[in-house]
Design an enzyme around this catalytic site. Structure first.
Site, mmCIF file in Angstrom:
data_model
loop_
_atom_site.group_PDB
_atom_site.id
_atom_site.type_symbol
_atom_site.label_atom_id
_atom_site.label_comp_id
_atom_site.label_asym_id
_atom_site.label_seq_id
_atom_site.Cartn_x
_atom_site.Cartn_y
_atom_site.Cartn_z
ATOM 1 N N ASN A 10 -10.545 11.345 7.649
ATOM 2 C CA ASN A 10 -9.510 10.675 8.439
ATOM 3 C C ASN A 10 -8.431 11.709 8.739
ATOM 4 O O ASN A 10 -7.613 12.033 7.880
ATOM 5 C CB ASN A 10 -8.948 9.498 7.624
ATOM 6 C CG ASN A 10 -7.846 8.769 8.362
ATOM 7 O OD1 ASN A 10 -7.556 9.075 9.527
ATOM 8 N ND2 ASN A 10 -7.203 7.821 7.701
ATOM 9 N N LYS A 12 -5.997 11.447 10.696
ATOM 10 C CA LYS A 12 -4.699 10.798 10.969
ATOM 11 C C LYS A 12 -4.041 11.445 12.206
ATOM 12 O O LYS A 12 -4.731 11.831 13.130
ATOM 13 C CB LYS A 12 -3.817 10.853 9.724
ATOM 14 C CG LYS A 12 -4.541 10.312 8.479
ATOM 15 C CD LYS A 12 -3.644 10.063 7.331
ATOM 16 C CE LYS A 12 -4.467 9.530 6.158
ATOM 17 N NZ LYS A 12 -3.700 9.132 5.011
ATOM 18 N N HIS A 96 -6.710 0.287 7.936
ATOM 19 C CA HIS A 96 -6.120 1.316 7.069
ATOM 20 C C HIS A 96 -4.721 0.869 6.639
ATOM 21 O O HIS A 96 -4.003 0.246 7.419
ATOM 22 C CB HIS A 96 -6.047 2.655 7.820
ATOM 23 C CG HIS A 96 -5.715 3.786 6.900
ATOM 24 N ND1 HIS A 96 -4.425 4.051 6.510
ATOM 25 C CD2 HIS A 96 -6.499 4.694 6.262
ATOM 26 C CE1 HIS A 96 -4.435 5.082 5.672
ATOM 27 N NE2 HIS A 96 -5.684 5.485 5.507
ATOM 28 N N GLU A 98 -2.052 2.369 6.452
ATOM 29 C CA GLU A 98 -0.974 2.853 7.321
ATOM 30 C C GLU A 98 -0.861 2.024 8.598
ATOM 31 O O GLU A 98 0.230 1.859 9.130
ATOM 32 C CB GLU A 98 -1.174 4.353 7.603
ATOM 33 C CG GLU A 98 -0.852 5.171 6.357
ATOM 34 C CD GLU A 98 -1.498 6.548 6.309
ATOM 35 O OE1 GLU A 98 -2.046 7.015 7.318
ATOM 36 O OE2 GLU A 98 -1.450 7.155 5.216
ATOM 37 N N GLU A 181 -9.112 1.784 -1.023
ATOM 38 C CA GLU A 181 -8.031 2.752 -0.903
ATOM 39 C C GLU A 181 -6.754 2.173 -1.507
ATOM 40 O O GLU A 181 -5.983 1.502 -0.799
ATOM 41 C CB GLU A 181 -7.786 3.086 0.573
ATOM 42 C CG GLU A 181 -8.938 3.794 1.258
ATOM 43 C CD GLU A 181 -8.442 4.842 2.237
ATOM 44 O OE1 GLU A 181 -8.974 5.947 2.218
ATOM 45 O OE2 GLU A 181 -7.501 4.568 3.006
ATOM 46 N N GLY A 187 -2.188 9.880 -0.035
ATOM 47 C CA GLY A 187 -1.249 10.950 0.301
ATOM 48 C C GLY A 187 -0.272 11.286 -0.814
ATOM 49 O O GLY A 187 0.702 11.998 -0.586
ATOM 50 N N SER A 227 -6.177 10.437 -2.096
ATOM 51 C CA SER A 227 -5.999 11.708 -2.808
ATOM 52 C C SER A 227 -7.307 12.292 -3.341
ATOM 53 O O SER A 227 -7.323 12.918 -4.407
ATOM 54 C CB SER A 227 -4.966 11.567 -3.933
ATOM 55 O OG SER A 227 -3.691 11.289 -3.385
HETATM 56 P P1 PGA Z 1 -5.460 11.023 1.471
HETATM 57 O O1 PGA Z 1 -5.690 9.865 2.550
HETATM 58 O O2 PGA Z 1 -6.817 11.583 1.145
HETATM 59 O O3 PGA Z 1 -4.557 12.011 2.153
HETATM 60 O O4 PGA Z 1 -4.828 10.395 0.278
HETATM 61 C C1 PGA Z 1 -6.801 9.012 2.496
HETATM 62 C C2 PGA Z 1 -6.731 7.995 3.594
HETATM 63 O O5 PGA Z 1 -5.620 7.617 3.960
HETATM 64 O O6 PGA Z 1 -7.755 7.556 4.130
#
Ligand code: PGA
Length: 264
Positions: A10, A12, A96, A98, A181, A187, A227
């Site tokens: 991803n 982003k 997601h 976000e 997740e 993040g 992460s």
């Molecule tokens: P991250 O994000 O690996 O940076 O924690 C994962 C995601 O949001 O799918």
């Protein structure tokens, strides 16, 4: 039941087209040496077509990060499933945290959170839209830090899952990849303990079996995301109920992401 491992990147809101093409080139090489692992790249909308052209004919798949549920019309700024197909997508992330306005370590002002407004209901609409278009969904579910503290992890995930799949036929459920997740892990560098991630992924499969049926649930891939890094992914992949990973930050680095593909 043996399920093909899936490792999805991803990206982003990162990378221009030239940057994305350079990264896609390295990922393609790494993926070629692990043919038994399915690899998916999810760039921003503006890079989809260029990355899609680059991946054409190869085994690395193209995915989008979101979709809108209407076919077409006066929906400024939105992207339809048909447009994603047209750009060469096979997969699409949906729900997601976000896009739901739930951030692990918030980098945006709290009064802007309302602009990231997916709900369980809109996630369900998007999932149906993807199914109808024959796009493969990567559905994200997960609890916030507060919800975990209050012992609500399983109930929050149950409800997110129920609302998302409620209008799908059981056989459609077998084609969804579901990414567990935890919001607090995204993040933040605070990866979920591998055994606990495995437990929640097993719980997701159990619930999916109740909402759809056991056979379909046993075919669905359940991923972990939050992460994931090259040096913590082996413990996660060792869990029998974890069928791969959805990777954010670490997918932006060719070497790091390649090591995750090798470990899957
Ligand atoms: P991250 O994000 O690996 O940076 O924690 C994962 C995601 O949001 O799918």
């Amino acid at each position: 039941m043996s399920r093909t491992k899936l490792v999805a990147a991803n990206w982003k809101m990162n990378l221009t087209v030239p940057e994305g093409l350079a990264l896609a080139e390295s990922v393609t090489k790494a993926a070629a040496s692990r043919p038994e692992v399915e690899v998916v790249l999810c760039p921003s909308f503006t890079s989809l077509r260029a990355i899609g052209e680059h991946l054409k004919g190869g085994k690395v798949r193209l995915g989008a990060q979101d979709v809108f549920w209407m076919d077409k019309g006066a929906y400024t700024g939105k992207i339809s499933a048909q447009m994603l197909l047209d750009a060469g997508c096979k997969y699409c992330i949906v729900g997601h945290s976000e896009t739901r306005g739930r951030f692990g370590k918030s980098e945006i002002d709290s009064n802007l959170l309302g602009f990231f407004s997916d709900t369980n209901e809109t996630v369900g609409l998007k999932l149906q839209t993807l199914m109808f278009a024959n796009l493969l969904p990567i559905l994200c579910v997960g609890e916030s830090a507060d919800e975990r503290k209050q012992g609500q992890t399983d109930s929050v995930i149950s409800e997110q899952l129920r609302a998302a799949v409620t209008n799908l036929a059981p056989e459609e459920c077998s084609t969804i990849a579901i990414a567990y997740e935890p919001v607090w892990a995204i993040g933040t560098g605070d990866v979920c303990d591998a055994q606990e991630a495995g437990r929640v992924c097993a719980f997701i499969r159990l619930r999916l079996g109740e909402y759809a049926d056991l056979d379909c649930a046993s075919q669905a891939r359940i991923l972990y995301g939050g992460s994931v890094k090259a040096d913590n992914c082996a413990a996660l992949f060792a869990q029998s109920e974890i069928d791969g990973a959805l990777v954010g930050g670490a997918s932006l680095n060719a070497e790091e992401f390649s090591r995750i593909i090798f470990a899957a």
